[in-house]
Scaffold this motif. Structure first.
Motif, PDB file in Angstrom:
ATOM      1  N   SER A 197      17.140  64.268  16.989  1.00 27.71           N
ATOM      2  CA  SER A 197      17.627  65.343  16.116  1.00 27.71           C
ATOM      3  C   SER A 197      19.049  65.812  16.422  1.00 27.71           C
ATOM      4  O   SER A 197      19.823  66.052  15.499  1.00 27.71           O
ATOM      5  CB  SER A 197      16.663  66.525  16.138  1.00 27.71           C
ATOM      6  N   ALA A 246      21.774  65.598  13.490  1.00 27.13           N
ATOM      7  CA  ALA A 246      22.405  66.834  13.008  1.00 27.13           C
ATOM      8  C   ALA A 246      23.920  66.677  12.972  1.00 27.13           C
ATOM      9  O   ALA A 246      24.584  67.099  12.021  1.00 27.13           O
ATOM     10  CB  ALA A 246      22.012  68.003  13.907  1.00 27.13           C
ATOM     11  N   LEU A 253      24.453  73.436  13.643  1.00 20.48           N
ATOM     12  CA  LEU A 253      23.796  72.243  14.184  1.00 20.48           C
ATOM     13  C   LEU A 253      22.376  72.554  14.643  1.00 20.48           C
ATOM     14  O   LEU A 253      21.468  71.739  14.459  1.00 20.48           O
ATOM     15  CB  LEU A 253      24.619  71.672  15.344  1.00 20.48           C
ATOM     16  N   LEU A 257      20.278  72.619  11.579  1.00 16.68           N
ATOM     17  CA  LEU A 257      20.065  71.253  11.086  1.00 16.68           C
ATOM     18  C   LEU A 257      19.005  70.537  11.920  1.00 16.68           C
ATOM     19  O   LEU A 257      18.167  69.809  11.382  1.00 16.68           O
ATOM     20  CB  LEU A 257      21.379  70.471  11.102  1.00 16.68           C
ATOM     21  N   GLU A 258      19.040  70.738  13.223  1.00 12.26           N
ATOM     22  CA  GLU A 258      18.022  70.125  14.083  1.00 12.26           C
ATOM     23  C   GLU A 258      16.624  70.587  13.688  1.00 12.26           C
ATOM     24  O   GLU A 258      15.673  69.797  13.666  1.00 12.26           O
ATOM     25  CB  GLU A 258      18.290  70.466  15.551  1.00 12.26           C
ATOM     26  N   CYS A 305      16.349  65.348   4.800  1.00  7.32           N
ATOM     27  CA  CYS A 305      16.984  65.330   6.118  1.00  7.32           C
ATOM     28  C   CYS A 305      15.994  65.015   7.240  1.00  7.32           C
ATOM     29  O   CYS A 305      16.387  64.965   8.411  1.00  7.32           O
ATOM     30  CB  CYS A 305      17.640  66.679   6.408  1.00  7.32           C
TER      31      CYS A 305
END
Length: 207
Positions: A13, A17, A46, A49-50, A61
Motif C-alpha cells: 500500500s 499510494a 498518502l 490513499l493507503e 484503487c
C-alpha cells in the motif's frame, strides 16, 4: 536489468499510494485526490490513499487491481487494471465512507458528472500506470501492460481503455506508442477550473 512483475498485496500500500498520487497529479501541483482529501499535506494524503487501497469495498484503487514491477528487489512501477462493472462509482463512494472521508464524495461526483466518459462495462480499464524516475525507458510500463493484457485475455476481454488529460503530451505519446488510439475528447470547464487542464482524452486498445 531483469524486470519482475508481481501481483500487489495489501503490504504494498505505501508504494501504491505513492504511484496513485504521482499519476493523479500528472505533473500538476495537485490532482483529484488532493481535492477529495481536502488539500492536506502529502503525508496525510498518502495515509488516506493507503487506507483507500485496503478497503473492503473493491474500489478501483484497491490493491487487488494492481500489478507491480520490480527490479533488483526494488518496486519501480505500477499498473492498475479494473473492471468498471465491479469497481463502480458507488463502490468508490462506499470506500470513501469506509475510511471516514465522505466529505470527498460531493467533489468526486461533481467532477465525474461533468468531465467523465460513459465507459463500456465490457471493457477493462487501465489506470495509475506509473514508474519511478530513473527507471524510464527500460521497459517497465511495457512489461506491466503485457502481463495485464495476458490476464485480461484469459478473462475474455478484448478491449482496454484508459484516460489521459488533454495537454499531457508525453503521456499521450507513450500510450500511442503502446498501441492505444484516441476514441473521444471531452473538454470540461470544471476540469480546467480545478486542475488547469482542458479535459480528458479517452484511449482504447484492441488486443
Amino acid at each position: 536489468m531483469s524486470i519482475k512483475i508481481k501481483k500487489a498485496q495489501s503490504t504494498d500500500s505505501p508504494f501504491l499510494a505513492q504511484m496513485i498520487l504521482q499519476s493523479s497529479r500528472a505533473d500538476k501541483q495537485f490532482g483529484i485526490f488532493d481535492l477529495i482529501f481536502g488539500h492536506q499535506d502529502d503525508k496525510k494524503t498518502l495515509e488516506n490513499l493507503e487506507k483507500l487501497i485496503q478497503t473492503k469495498a473493491k474500489n478501483q484503487c484497491h490493491f487487488s487491481n494492481f500489478l507491480i514491477a520490480e527490479i533488483d528487489g526494488e518496486d519501480v512501477g505500477s499498473l492498475c487494471s479494473y473492471e468498471p462493472r465491479i469497481s463502480t462509482t458507488k463502490t468508490f463512494l462506499d470506500a470513501l465512507d469506509e475510511i471516514g472521508c465522505s466529505d470527498g464524495n460531493k467533489i468526486f461526483l461533481e467532477i465525474q458528472e461533468a468531465c467523465d466518459f460513459e465507459l463500456n462495462t465490457r471493457t477493462l480499464v487501465f489506470d495509475f500506470m506509473e514508474e519511478l524516475e530513473g527507471y524510464m525507458d527500460v521497459g517497465v510500463l511495457k512489461s506491466l501492460m503485457q502481463k495485464s493484457l495476458l490476464t485480461a485475455r484469459l478473462k475474455g476481454y478484448r478491449i482496454v481503455q484508459s484516460m489521459v488529460e488533454i495537454g499531457s503530451l508525453e503521456t499521450l505519446l507513450y500510450y500511442k506508442k503502446l498501441g492505444f488510439k484516441e476514441v473521444q475528447y471531452k473538454e470540461c470547464e470544471l476540469y480546467r477550473e480545478k486542475f488547469g487542464r482542458t479535459g480528458l482524452v479517452l484511449l482504447a486498445l484492441e488486443f
